[in-house]
Design a protein around this motif. Structure first.
Motif, PDB file in Angstrom:
ATOM      1  N   ARG A 188       0.805  -1.219   0.000  1.00 51.65           N
ATOM      2  CA  ARG A 188       0.000   0.000   0.000  1.00 51.65           C
ATOM      3  C   ARG A 188       0.840   1.272   0.000  1.00 51.65           C
ATOM      4  NH1 ARG A 188      -4.995   1.525   4.149  1.00 51.65           N
ATOM      5  NH2 ARG A 188      -5.578   3.482   3.117  1.00 51.65           N
ATOM      6  N   TYR A 189       1.942   1.272   0.774  1.00 51.74           N
ATOM      7  CA  TYR A 189       2.653   2.535   0.998  1.00 51.74           C
ATOM      8  C   TYR A 189       4.096   2.580   0.506  1.00 51.74           C
ATOM      9  CZ  TYR A 189      -1.209   3.854   4.103  1.00 51.74           C
ATOM     10  OH  TYR A 189      -2.433   4.170   4.603  1.00 51.74           O
ATOM     11  N   ALA A 190       4.730   1.453   0.279  1.00 46.38           N
ATOM     12  CA  ALA A 190       6.181   1.461   0.077  1.00 46.38           C
ATOM     13  C   ALA A 190       6.581   1.694  -1.367  1.00 46.38           C
ATOM     14  CB  ALA A 190       6.788   0.152   0.570  1.00 46.38           C
ATOM     15  N   ASP A 191       7.682   2.411  -1.528  1.00 48.16           N
ATOM     16  CA  ASP A 191       8.380   2.471  -2.805  1.00 48.16           C
ATOM     17  C   ASP A 191       9.487   1.418  -2.846  1.00 48.16           C
ATOM     18  OD1 ASP A 191       7.248   5.086  -4.049  1.00 48.16           O
ATOM     19  OD2 ASP A 191       7.764   5.626  -1.987  1.00 48.16           O
ATOM     20  N   GLU A 192       9.908   1.007  -1.661  1.00 45.41           N
ATOM     21  CA  GLU A 192      10.954  -0.009  -1.547  1.00 45.41           C
ATOM     22  C   GLU A 192      10.638  -0.925  -0.384  1.00 45.41           C
ATOM     23  OE1 GLU A 192      14.917   1.561  -1.429  1.00 45.41           O
ATOM     24  OE2 GLU A 192      15.735  -0.188  -0.387  1.00 45.41           O
ATOM     25  N   PHE A 193      10.874  -2.229  -0.596  1.00 43.77           N
ATOM     26  CA  PHE A 193      10.742  -3.194   0.497  1.00 43.77           C
ATOM     27  C   PHE A 193      12.118  -3.726   0.842  1.00 43.77           C
ATOM     28  CE2 PHE A 193      10.427  -7.384   2.339  1.00 43.77           C
ATOM     29  CZ  PHE A 193       9.606  -7.103   3.413  1.00 43.77           C
ATOM     30  N   VAL A 225      11.011  -1.406  -5.357  1.00 44.88           N
ATOM     31  CA  VAL A 225      12.405  -1.827  -5.274  1.00 44.88           C
ATOM     32  C   VAL A 225      12.503  -2.854  -4.164  1.00 44.88           C
ATOM     33  CG1 VAL A 225      14.754  -1.091  -4.684  1.00 44.88           C
ATOM     34  CG2 VAL A 225      13.299   0.372  -6.116  1.00 44.88           C
ATOM     35  N   TYR A 226      13.259  -3.938  -4.393  1.00 46.07           N
ATOM     36  CA  TYR A 226      13.453  -4.980  -3.382  1.00 46.07           C
ATOM     37  C   TYR A 226      14.915  -4.960  -2.957  1.00 46.07           C
ATOM     38  CZ  TYR A 226       8.907  -6.440  -5.042  1.00 46.07           C
ATOM     39  OH  TYR A 226       7.578  -6.448  -5.392  1.00 46.07           O
ATOM     40  N   SER A 227      15.134  -4.887  -1.636  1.00 42.41           N
ATOM     41  CA  SER A 227      16.504  -4.717  -1.156  1.00 42.41           C
ATOM     42  C   SER A 227      16.779  -5.567   0.073  1.00 42.41           C
ATOM     43  CB  SER A 227      16.766  -3.241  -0.836  1.00 42.41           C
ATOM     44  OG  SER A 227      15.954  -2.792   0.234  1.00 42.41           O
ATOM     45  N   ASN A 228      18.072  -5.731   0.351  1.00 47.80           N
ATOM     46  CA  ASN A 228      18.545  -6.450   1.534  1.00 47.80           C
ATOM     47  C   ASN A 228      19.476  -5.551   2.336  1.00 47.80           C
ATOM     48  OD1 ASN A 228      18.115  -8.794  -0.607  1.00 47.80           O
ATOM     49  ND2 ASN A 228      18.004  -9.697   1.438  1.00 47.80           N
ATOM     50  N   ALA A 229      19.504  -5.757   3.636  1.00 46.64           N
ATOM     51  CA  ALA A 229      20.506  -5.152   4.512  1.00 46.64           C
ATOM     52  C   ALA A 229      21.321  -6.292   5.107  1.00 46.64           C
ATOM     53  CB  ALA A 229      19.849  -4.336   5.611  1.00 46.64           C
ATOM     54  N   LEU A 230      22.645  -6.229   4.929  1.00 45.08           N
ATOM     55  CA  LEU A 230      23.513  -7.317   5.352  1.00 45.08           C
ATOM     56  C   LEU A 230      24.815  -6.744   5.907  1.00 45.08           C
ATOM     57  CD1 LEU A 230      22.970  -9.448   2.146  1.00 45.08           C
ATOM     58  CD2 LEU A 230      22.274 -10.183   4.437  1.00 45.08           C
ATOM     59  N   VAL A 231      25.315  -7.350   6.984  1.00 46.79           N
ATOM     60  CA  VAL A 231      26.584  -6.906   7.541  1.00 46.79           C
ATOM     61  C   VAL A 231      27.702  -7.195   6.547  1.00 46.79           C
ATOM     62  CG1 VAL A 231      27.020  -9.078   8.759  1.00 46.79           C
ATOM     63  CG2 VAL A 231      28.096  -6.975   9.556  1.00 46.79           C
ATOM     64  N   ALA A 275      20.770 -10.923  -6.185  1.00 49.30           N
ATOM     65  CA  ALA A 275      20.262 -10.313  -7.412  1.00 49.30           C
ATOM     66  C   ALA A 275      19.379 -11.281  -8.186  1.00 49.30           C
ATOM     67  CB  ALA A 275      21.429  -9.845  -8.280  1.00 49.30           C
ATOM     68  N   GLU A 276      19.735 -12.554  -8.172  1.00 45.46           N
ATOM     69  CA  GLU A 276      18.969 -13.557  -8.908  1.00 45.46           C
ATOM     70  C   GLU A 276      17.544 -13.703  -8.392  1.00 45.46           C
ATOM     71  OE1 GLU A 276      21.291 -17.090  -8.607  1.00 45.46           O
ATOM     72  OE2 GLU A 276      22.798 -16.430 -10.065  1.00 45.46           O
ATOM     73  N   ILE A 277      17.303 -13.390  -7.116  1.00 41.96           N
ATOM     74  CA  ILE A 277      15.941 -13.531  -6.566  1.00 41.96           C
ATOM     75  C   ILE A 277      15.207 -12.182  -6.542  1.00 41.96           C
ATOM     76  CG2 ILE A 277      16.430 -15.643  -5.301  1.00 41.96           C
ATOM     77  CD1 ILE A 277      16.142 -12.643  -3.169  1.00 41.96           C
ATOM     78  N   GLY A 278      15.808 -11.165  -7.177  1.00 37.32           N
ATOM     79  CA  GLY A 278      15.079  -9.916  -7.388  1.00 37.32           C
ATOM     80  C   GLY A 278      15.574  -8.710  -6.622  1.00 37.32           C
ATOM     81  N   ALA A 279      16.599  -8.864  -5.786  1.00 32.92           N
ATOM     82  CA  ALA A 279      17.140  -7.698  -5.091  1.00 32.92           C
ATOM     83  C   ALA A 279      17.919  -6.830  -6.070  1.00 32.92           C
ATOM     84  CB  ALA A 279      18.048  -8.135  -3.946  1.00 32.92           C
ATOM     85  N   SER A 280      17.699  -5.539  -6.005  1.00 30.88           N
ATOM     86  CA  SER A 280      18.448  -4.622  -6.868  1.00 30.88           C
ATOM     87  C   SER A 280      19.238  -3.608  -6.046  1.00 30.88           C
ATOM     88  CB  SER A 280      17.501  -3.874  -7.815  1.00 30.88           C
ATOM     89  OG  SER A 280      16.559  -3.108  -7.084  1.00 30.88           O
TER      90      SER A 280
END
Length: 307
Positions: A188-193, A225-231, A275-280
């Motif tokens: 509903r609200y996000a431009d990025e998850f 946009v689909y993203s990850n946060a990783l150490v 990236a292969e699973i959709g993270a950009s």
């Protein structure tokens, strides 16, 4: 693949330290500087000299940088009234010339609320939903019109809905591991998850839930946009990786399993799997903020292979 630098200043950092990291982020070609929004250290670190406020920090950095995006992962909804937050973010966006992004979450760390006298409501997710409606509603109200809202937790009457951000649309980030409500809210609200500290397999499942929720809401799943946060713990050889892991109090094997650790080639390979699973986009959680050589290595030998 966008690489962004993500900091955790509550673990111990001055504004000057954060400024040095932000300037390195810009000079080394990274896409953005983000920071957490916490007021209390976590774990065994002393946290000295104490916390810095996320949006005051970003306001300062807005005037000291010129290119990088600036934002939070995630602003705690419990810290600020939504109307005040809309003003703060809009002002920092103006100060930056339109480079701000708002990550907004429900808030979860009860101890920091107790430490600084901040109310910690039992029902936080419903409040977050109202906060998102209010912040985006205020920004989206045409100049000259007013905004009113009648919710369970917040009520606004005839707000002038000012100031406006410099951007026509401030990107909103929503994240987390929740299987039902979080994807619905993102749709509903996000431009990025964003999903923090998750394996490739868990990320793929959660991205799938968000895509399904977007489809259900009548929105194109590809609009997000689909993203990850990783150490991040990268070294030119095993000894350097081990040294950097020791400084942040982590084990190399654990970091390789749960983060982005190892040689530049290993890290590039693992980012490729996301990236292969959709993270950009990947937010690199850098825990030793004094180690600017780490950023230089990532820029020269990781980022250069992903552009």
């Amino acid at each position: 693949m966008d690489l962004r630098i993500f900091t955790e200043p509550q673990q111990g950092a001055t504004y000057d330290t954060l400024l040095a990291v932000a300037k390195a982020t810009e000079d080394l070609g990274f896409d953005a500087f983000f920071r957490s929004d916490h007021y209390l250290r976590m774990g065994s670190v002393d946290g000295l000299p104490g916390p810095t406020d996320a949006w005051i920090t970003l306001a300062g950095l807005a005037r000291e940088t010129s290119r990088i995006r600036l934002g939070t992962l995630m602003t705690a909804g419990t810290f600020r009234l939504p109307g005040v937050l809309a003003i703060q973010v809009a002002q920092v966006d103006q100060m930056s010339g339109g480079r701000v992004e708002l990550g907004l979450g429900a808030g979860w760390f009860e101890e920091e609320h107790k430490a600084y006298g901040i109310p910690f409501p039992k029902e936080k997710f419903a409040r977050l939903e109202e906060q998102l409606a209010i912040v985006t509603g205020l920004w989206g109200t045409p100049p000259g019109d007013t905004f009113s809202y009648e919710g369970t937790h917040y009520q606004l009457t005839d707000s002038p809905a000012l100031p406006k951000p410099a951007q026509s649309k401030v990107p909103v980030l929503i994240g987390g591991h929740g299987a039902k409500r979080t994807p619905r809210l993102a749709a509903r609200y996000a431009d990025e998850f964003n999903i923090p500290f998750a394996s490739v397999e868990d990320s793929e499942r959660q991205f799938g839930r968000v895509r399904a929720a977007a489809d259900e809401a009548g929105r194109k799943a590809g609009d997000l946009v689909y993203s990850n946060a990783l150490v991040a713990c990268v070294g030119k050889d095993d000894a350097e990786v081990a040294r950097r892991a020791a400084v942040i109090g982590r084990e190399v094997a654990e970091l390789k399993a749960n983060g982005l650790a190892g040689s530049p080639a290993e890290v590039v390979d693992k980012i490729g799997r996301y990236a292969e699973i959709g993270a950009s986009r990947v937010y690199l959680q850098c825990l030793d903020l004094s180690d600017l050589d780490h950023l230089e290595l990532i820029s020269a030998q990781v980022q250069s292979q992903l552009s």
